[in-house]
Write a protein that holds these residues in place. Sequence first.
Motif, PDB file in Angstrom:
ATOM      1  N   LYS A  94      13.745   6.842 -47.103  1.00  0.00           N
ATOM      2  CA  LYS A  94      12.669   7.663 -47.418  1.00  0.00           C
ATOM      3  C   LYS A  94      13.049   9.190 -46.892  1.00  0.00           C
ATOM      4  CE  LYS A  94       8.965   4.670 -48.920  1.00  0.00           C
ATOM      5  NZ  LYS A  94       7.459   4.190 -48.849  1.00  0.00           N
ATOM      6  N   LYS A  95      13.505   9.198 -45.643  1.00  0.00           N
ATOM      7  CA  LYS A  95      13.880  10.381 -44.903  1.00  0.00           C
ATOM      8  C   LYS A  95      15.022  11.074 -45.590  1.00  0.00           C
ATOM      9  CE  LYS A  95      12.239   8.845 -40.179  1.00  0.00           C
ATOM     10  NZ  LYS A  95      12.287   8.767 -39.081  1.00  0.00           N
ATOM     11  N   ASP A  96      16.043  10.224 -45.862  1.00  0.00           N
ATOM     12  CA  ASP A  96      16.860  10.953 -46.784  1.00  0.00           C
ATOM     13  C   ASP A  96      16.803  11.444 -48.133  1.00  0.00           C
ATOM     14  OD1 ASP A  96      18.807  10.185 -44.783  1.00  0.00           O
ATOM     15  OD2 ASP A  96      19.385   8.261 -45.775  1.00  0.00           O
TER      16      ASP A  96
ATOM     17  N   GLY B  31      17.277  19.628 -36.693  1.00  0.00           N
ATOM     18  CA  GLY B  31      17.271  18.531 -35.786  1.00  0.00           C
ATOM     19  C   GLY B  31      16.101  17.766 -35.398  1.00  0.00           C
ATOM     20  N   ARG B  32      14.744  18.375 -36.075  1.00  0.00           N
ATOM     21  CA  ARG B  32      13.631  17.732 -36.075  1.00  0.00           C
ATOM     22  C   ARG B  32      13.194  17.190 -37.357  1.00  0.00           C
ATOM     23  NH1 ARG B  32      10.325  20.298 -32.025  1.00  0.00           N
ATOM     24  NH2 ARG B  32      11.384  22.007 -30.787  1.00  0.00           N
ATOM     25  N   SER B  33      14.221  17.084 -38.071  1.00  0.00           N
ATOM     26  CA  SER B  33      13.770  16.358 -39.652  1.00  0.00           C
ATOM     27  C   SER B  33      13.472  14.998 -39.409  1.00  0.00           C
ATOM     28  CB  SER B  33      15.069  16.466 -40.537  1.00  0.00           C
ATOM     29  OG  SER B  33      16.104  15.660 -39.897  1.00  0.00           O
ATOM     30  N   GLU B  34      13.880  14.357 -38.124  1.00  0.00           N
ATOM     31  CA  GLU B  34      13.194  12.721 -38.136  1.00  0.00           C
ATOM     32  C   GLU B  34      11.613  12.898 -37.609  1.00  0.00           C
ATOM     33  OE1 GLU B  34      14.747   9.927 -38.574  1.00  0.00           O
ATOM     34  OE2 GLU B  34      16.657  11.251 -39.607  1.00  0.00           O
ATOM     35  N   GLN B  35      11.073  13.870 -37.534  1.00  0.00           N
ATOM     36  CA  GLN B  35       9.542  13.842 -37.010  1.00  0.00           C
ATOM     37  C   GLN B  35       8.845  14.637 -37.973  1.00  0.00           C
ATOM     38  OE1 GLN B  35       9.082  12.265 -34.220  1.00  0.00           O
ATOM     39  NE2 GLN B  35      11.304  11.919 -33.892  1.00  0.00           N
ATOM     40  N   ALA B  36       7.521  14.985 -37.582  1.00  0.00           N
ATOM     41  CA  ALA B  36       6.464  15.301 -38.532  1.00  0.00           C
ATOM     42  C   ALA B  36       6.553  16.737 -38.764  1.00  0.00           C
ATOM     43  CB  ALA B  36       5.061  15.170 -38.089  1.00  0.00           C
ATOM     44  N   PHE B  37       6.314  17.057 -40.109  1.00  0.00           N
ATOM     45  CA  PHE B  37       6.195  18.359 -40.560  1.00  0.00           C
ATOM     46  C   PHE B  37       4.615  18.636 -41.049  1.00  0.00           C
ATOM     47  CE2 PHE B  37       5.887  21.651 -44.056  1.00  0.00           C
ATOM     48  CZ  PHE B  37       6.479  22.408 -43.562  1.00  0.00           C
TER      49      PHE B  37
ATOM     50  N   GLY C 207       8.468  17.927 -33.849  1.00  0.00           N
ATOM     51  CA  GLY C 207       8.597  18.282 -35.329  1.00  0.00           C
ATOM     52  C   GLY C 207       8.471  19.802 -35.576  1.00  0.00           C
ATOM     53  N   SER C 208       7.759  20.066 -36.764  1.00  0.00           N
ATOM     54  CA  SER C 208       7.728  21.530 -37.011  1.00  0.00           C
ATOM     55  C   SER C 208       6.278  21.560 -37.473  1.00  0.00           C
ATOM     56  CB  SER C 208       8.507  22.122 -38.129  1.00  0.00           C
ATOM     57  OG  SER C 208       9.916  21.633 -37.777  1.00  0.00           O
TER      58      SER C 208
END
Length: 486
Positions: A156-158, A216-222, A264-265
């Motif tokens: 799902k992340k991909d 590099g924060r894509s694994e964390q929350a937006f 995250g962002s």
Amino acid sequence: MTSRLPAGALPTVLIVDDEVRSQEALRRTLDEDFEVFTASSADEALAILEREWIQIVLSDQRMPGTSGVQLLRQVRERWPDAVRIIISGYTDSEDIIASINDGGIYQYLLKPWQPEQLLLTLRGAAEMHRLQRENQRLSLDLRVASPVLRQRVAGKKDTARRRFGADALLRAPDSPMNALCALVAKVADFDIPVLLTGESGTGKELLARALHYGSGRSEQAFVVENCGAVPDTLLESELFGARRGAFTGAHEDREGLFRQADNGSILLDEIGETSAAFQVKLLRVLQEGEVRPVGAARPVAVDVRVIAATNRDLEADVREGRFREDLYYRLAAITIAVPPLRERRMDIPLIAQQYVDSARQSLGREFEPLGADILACLQAYRWPGNVRELRNEVLRMIALSDGPRLSAAHLSPRVLRAAEDHQEPELQLLAGLDGDLKTRLEALEARIVKESLIRHRWNKTRAAQELGLSRVGLRSKLARYGLETN
């Protein structure tokens, strides 16, 4: 023995008692709610347990040969899931203690037993057995599922990275968005604040997601917050959190969006609508890297990449004192201006067709590709609402259509008029102007001034800049043409 009962089958109980009359009395009491097996000795009981799936073993304690406790000890070792119950006419404390320690019994019942109490005890035993089996099954499922769940989350992340990446934004080969998307992809991995500017509905949130998922924060929350939609009194607690009782209505601790976005962002949309008091607090968060929840004694460290967005001219707001200069430079390490839809008309066919394709999937209906007449109308219109307004027009055509072919006749009148005006722009510009040359020139000038004000949502600073006027000069023309009240 079999591993499970057929669906809907009664719970199974094995009665072990050397007295046949006791067996029959117990059977009559339990027969309606349980499937009952009986045995007169430990050996008979073990034989039944070998071939049947027994959920509850109800054993007399004092029997010739092997006692109830000795039998239940064997049951515990070989069939640990079976719920074990002793029934006895003796109240010797040593018997009770031995039963509990050696047999691991669920309940110790004394004779003479009462039917209601016996049924209640065995129903509880059957429920406990069911819960034990359910717990074992879920534990096994979780052990088996862990790698599967990790794969699904990674997948799902991909998918999110592909869907929200800069390359996924729809645009034509000659679109001005190409250079902008290349800039987004270039700066995404640099952990610095970005300010996105542009009219409402131009896709600033999509670009913010592209910045996040390309970093590099894509694994964390937006996390997204519309600062213009939340009252200033609540915005602080919404973003920074609050302690229970800190203000009226704070019935529980609130974590705050900055802490949710830790590592995250966060997108602070409509940042230009915030008050001066809030801007001071936000500046401290950006400087110190920590938030202080409302009512809390200590700040909490956070590591968040801040992306801000606005449809205002923040540089002008800074000059006029409506936005803090130090906060502006904290937010605008890199500024990306998103062009309005009217400046990238070549993207309109792609975006509109995507909305049609999405409707086809969600509604389960077939639609033909958009015709040339529809696309001509869509590309002639100025789209003050940008992509959001375009989506509404496509959905309007779909809702009003009677079949798979969409018709330009179902577009809004304003879009159709724009298509007609687009055919002869020079004549349309002069249409409706009467009188001598001076009167016509003044009417034309008034029309141009008003059109600029409408396009800039009556922001006089931006309209004056576009027209090459000072603010004093613009105010003079507004008063002259009776536009001041607008």
